[in-house]
Design an enzyme around this catalytic site. Structure first.
Site, PDB file in Angstrom:
ATOM      1  N   HIS A 122      82.238  78.217   5.300  1.00 20.62           N
ATOM      2  CA  HIS A 122      83.265  79.586   5.244  1.00 20.62           C
ATOM      3  C   HIS A 122      82.041  80.449   5.916  1.00 20.62           C
ATOM      4  O   HIS A 122      81.401  79.876   6.823  1.00 20.62           O
ATOM      5  CB  HIS A 122      83.033  80.045   3.952  1.00 20.62           C
ATOM      6  CG  HIS A 122      84.651  79.765   3.280  1.00 20.62           C
ATOM      7  ND1 HIS A 122      85.553  80.214   3.511  1.00 20.62           N
ATOM      8  CD2 HIS A 122      84.405  78.889   2.148  1.00 20.62           C
ATOM      9  CE1 HIS A 122      86.590  79.098   2.514  1.00 20.62           C
ATOM     10  NE2 HIS A 122      85.741  78.435   1.639  1.00 20.62           N
ATOM     11  N   ASP A 152      83.734  84.211  10.826  1.00 21.00           N
ATOM     12  CA  ASP A 152      85.523  84.036  11.683  1.00 21.00           C
ATOM     13  C   ASP A 152      85.933  84.607  12.909  1.00 21.00           C
ATOM     14  O   ASP A 152      87.080  83.623  13.693  1.00 21.00           O
ATOM     15  CB  ASP A 152      85.807  84.414   9.939  1.00 21.00           C
ATOM     16  CG  ASP A 152      85.667  83.691   8.729  1.00 21.00           C
ATOM     17  OD1 ASP A 152      85.466  82.575   9.532  1.00 21.00           O
ATOM     18  OD2 ASP A 152      86.183  83.790   7.315  1.00 21.00           O
TER      19      ASP A 152
END
Length: 460
Positions: A122, A152
């Site tokens: 992540h 991200d």
């Protein structure tokens, strides 16, 4: 719109992929999101201006559908781990044989090769491997991620968008598609080029949280105010620093030199004590309109009502340029994921559909409000002296009636007349159709005109 006419197939994923597709859609691309069958996740968060369809790619029929779509599309956005699409016979080698102009964008966490390529991760993991996470945090504290924005959406979604745009530009010259390998570790490292390039000039010589731009400097950090709010200070240049000192009510000659790093901790304590004496609103009044580089730290609720965003029409306060009740309605519902959204297309088409529906409903209500029978004969209430002469179209009776009287050949409509008699004396005609249009309609037109205007203002 710069990307009008460009078609994009976005295979549904989380965060970076949908954000990349949304940016392309915002600039005119026709984006179709391919969802998994039975996927219960909320995929509508970043689905603005997109259409969607559900396909089971694990079945041969579903894979065949995607291949047919890819044969006539410009860009495929794929967010899966390496090897997933190859197992489905949907890899770039196969799809580009059928469509040589296809741009195949692969967006992953660790890239298509290497020992991390097939493991999960992540934002915080990508940020850690890029080296950037080690630079973020307070002195003596653990490094902490700045939400999930850097890896991200910065190093992942935006860098992938940039790769797609460059591939589209190159295709105008070569006529051939490209395979884009965008991963969040390398994208974040590239995003932090400034950090790498300034390693040798002393900008990051001190431990974490004690440097010029990481919160160590007293003139580049945040301070708490009396009401629990925060003010952000960025007075790096000497002329801005001077205005900061003046706004705080301090004397410049009482403070150590601006770049004396050994005195920074003491200066931060002194600044913090001054900021704690007033509320955020009071500090805004002091520093607004100055070059002291002092601004309030706004919450999401405050941002929506801030003058800066109102003046600029920022997407923060109004994503689609729509306000009022209709803007709230369109923003609160995932139209792209509903059947009506797929039929109508964009949110603007939904807006026009509902506007037309509401106005049609109001018009029907207006027509139904007109009475279909005369209320009373008021001809007796008007004296003969008050009756104007020589109107070309007239009747022998005067009614308080909501519709236009149909007068023809000097006779009264039998359905409307009280007695149904012909007009024996044209000189006694006292009113015409034009009078009935305004005398009968005005009581009904005025409130409904006001209602239409209010509805228009509410929607806009």
């Amino acid at each position: 719109m710069a990307l009008r006419g460009i078609s994009v197939l976005e295979l549904a994923g989380l965060g970076p992929g949908p954000y990349c597709g949304m940016v392309l859609a915002d600039f005119g691309a026709h984006v179709v999101r391919v969802d998994r069958l039975g996927d219960l996740r909320d995929l509508g968060v970043l689905a603005r201006a997109k259409r969607s369809l559900a396909v089971d790619l694990k079945r041969p029929q579903g894979a065949a559908v995607l291949r047919r779509l890819c044969a006539r599309t410009d860009v495929v956005l794929e967010p899966f781990r390496p090897g997933v699409m190859e197992k489905l016979q949907l890899g770039p080698e196969i799809l580009q044989k059928e469509n040589p102009k296809l741009i195949y964008a692969r967006l992953s966490g660790f890239g298509q090769s290497g020992r991390f390529s097939r493991v999960a991760g992540h934002d915080i993991n990508y940020l850690a491997l890029s080296g950037v996470l080690s630079k973020i945090g307070r002195n003596g504290e653990n490094p902490f991620p700045p939400l999930n924005l850097l890896a991200d959406f910065g190093g992942g979604g935006l860098m992938c968008t940039l790769g797609i745009l460059m591939a589209l530009f190159e295709r105008t010259r070569s006529g051939k598609g490209q395979v884009i390998d965008a991963n969040m570790v390398e994208g974040t490292a590239y995003l932090s080029s400034f950090l790498w390039k300034t390693q040798q000039i002393g900008l990051w010589d001190q431990p974490q949280g004690q440097n010029l731009l990481d919160g160590g400097a007293p003139f580049y950090t945040t301070y708490k105010t009396a009401d629990g709010g925060f003010m952000a200070v960025g007075a790096l240049e000497p002329q801005f620093y001077k205005l900061l000192i003046e706004g705080l009510g301090l004397r410049h000659d009482e403070l150590p030199p601006q770049m004396s790093m050994s005195d920074w901790p003491e200066m931060k304590k002194r600044f913090a004590d001054v900021f704690a004496r007033k509320t955020k609103a009071e500090w805004c009044q002091i520093f607004d309109g100055t070059d002291a580089c002092v601004t309030p730290v706004l919450t999401f609720e405050e941002v929506a009502h801030h003058d800066h965003n109102k003046e600029r029409g920022s997407f923060i306060t109004d994503e689609q340029g729509l306000g009022g009740a209709l803007g709230y309605l369109l923003g609160a519902i995932d139209w792209a994921h509903l059947e009506i959204g797929r039929v109508l297309g964009t949110e603007f088409q939904v807006m026009f559909f509902f506007s037309a529906l509401v106005l049609a409903l109001c018009f029907i209500i207006h027509l139904c409000s007109i009475p279909e029978a005369p209320l009373r004969d008021v001809s007796k209430d008007i004296s003969p002296q008050q009756a104007p002469q020589d109107f070309p179209l007239s009747s022998d009776k005067m009614y308080q009636y909501g519709s236009i009287e149909k007068a023809k050949n000097h006779s009264v409509n039998p359905e409307l007349a009280l007695q149904g008699e012909k007009n024996k004396n044209p000189a006694e005609q006292v009113r015409c159709k034009f009078f009935f249009l305004y005398s009968g309609k005005i009581p009904f037109l005025l409130p409904f005109s006001f209602f239409y205007y209010s509805l228009f203002c509410l929607l806009i």
